[in-house]
Design an enzyme around this catalytic site. Structure first.
Site: not given
Ligand code: NAI
Length: 298
Positions: A166, A170
């Site tokens: 993640y 991001k």
């Protein structure tokens, strides 16, 4: 000063069937934007589909007097991205704003991370931004106007346990945005990033007692500003949550220069100076950083 309006502008908001995306959609619709509410309607880990998620938000917007259309395609494929943008063109004839918000979580500590936890997370967050923004960008270039707001996370910018997949996706959105800011400048296309903290189905179990202070409605005003024609910045990152907004930036220290005989030992011996945050600069792009290096070596 006048209120910030979006009359007649068309905004695509991905993952807008709930949480932050729903809140952004309601905020922009209230201010006069015509909204494409995209949502696949899956679970937090990205499995499953439910077309009613996007439709419910469309119904809410319409009930409040706004205009919106639902789209259920996945952002995770190029065809899905094209179909989402086509929905905006078919319904409203243009696209002015893309809010990249769709997201999933598949957390695991790095030594247990497997491709089935990495690929879908990269596909939705990072590839998803490519898949949706690029077909929209083509229209934005032609019309000489566009605003793109992508949703990063402190997990990637600052680091957080169990989120290498993640966090990488991001932080990838930060690079994506900074390059778009450079490329879009001559066509009045501005791209910025938010790193929100908000109560949603993704976070409510993690936030404990404070959860009710972090309503998504505290994030959407920043999105509205960054999506507005008057926003003066591009390529920037803003942290937002619970009524607090701050700029996050990537700075470079003054550093240390030795153009004669730079060695590993020399770097060790000047490491404190190299790391010293006093007098740092914040380059807006690669060229600005290169100019700084060139001016340091004289
Ligand atoms: P959420 O789970 O309520 O919203 C995400 C939405 O994206 C869901 O409605 C989901 O159906 C949709 N979605 C997932 N995969 C999709 C796909 N392939 N195509 C289209 N839609 C898809 O969670 P939340 O918190 O509202 O998250 C919104 C964004 O904010 C995400 O990108 C998340 O990573 C980011 N974020 C949220 C934080 C928070 O504190 N809530 C913190 C930092 C970032």
């Amino acid at each position: 000063m006048a209120d910030l309006g979006f009359d007649g502008q068309v905004a695509i908001i991905t993952g807008a069937g709930g949480g932050l995306g729903r809140s952004h959609a309601l905020e922009l619709a209230k201010r006069g934007a015509l909204i494409v509410v995209n949502d696949l309607g899956g679970s937090v880990d990205g499995t499953g589909e439910d077309a009613s998620a996007a439709q419910k938000v469309v119904d809410e917007i319409k009930a409040a007097g706004g205009e919106a259309v639902a789209n259920h395609d996945s952002v995770a494929t190029p065809d899905g991205g094209k179909a989402i943008v086509q929905t905006a063109i078919d319904a409203f004839g243009r696209v002015d704003i893309v809010i990249n918000n769709a997201g999933i979580l598949r957390d695991k500590s790095f030594h247990n991370m497997t491709p089935d936890l990495v690929d879908p997370v990269i596909d939705v967050h990072l590839r998803g931004a490519f898949n949706v923004t690029q077909p929209a960008y083509v229209h934005m270039r032609e019309q000489g106007y566009g605003r793109i707001v992508s949703t990063a996370s402190a997990a990637g910018i600052f680091g957080n346990f169990g989120q290498t997949n993640y966090g990488a996706a991001k932080m990838g959105l930060v690079g994506f945005t900074r390059v778009l800011a450079v490329e879009g400048a001559k066509n009045n296309i501005k791209a910025n990033v938010i790193a929100p903290v908000a109560k949603s189905r993704m976070t409510e179990d993690l936030m404990g007692d404070l959860v009710d202070r972090f309503g998504p409605e505290y994030v959407s005003p920043l999105v509205a500003w960054l999506a507005h024609a008057d926003v003066p910045v591009t390529g920037e990152i803003y942290s937002v949550g619970a009524g607090h907004v701050a700029r996050v930036f990537i700075g470079v220290t003054t550093g240390y220069t030795n153009t004669g005989d730079l060695t590993a030992e020399d770097i060790r011996d000047h490491f404190e100076a190299i790391r010293d945050e006093g007098g740092y600069t914040v380059p807006a792009n690669l060229n600005e950083e290169l100019m700084k290096t060139l001016s340091s070596i004289g």
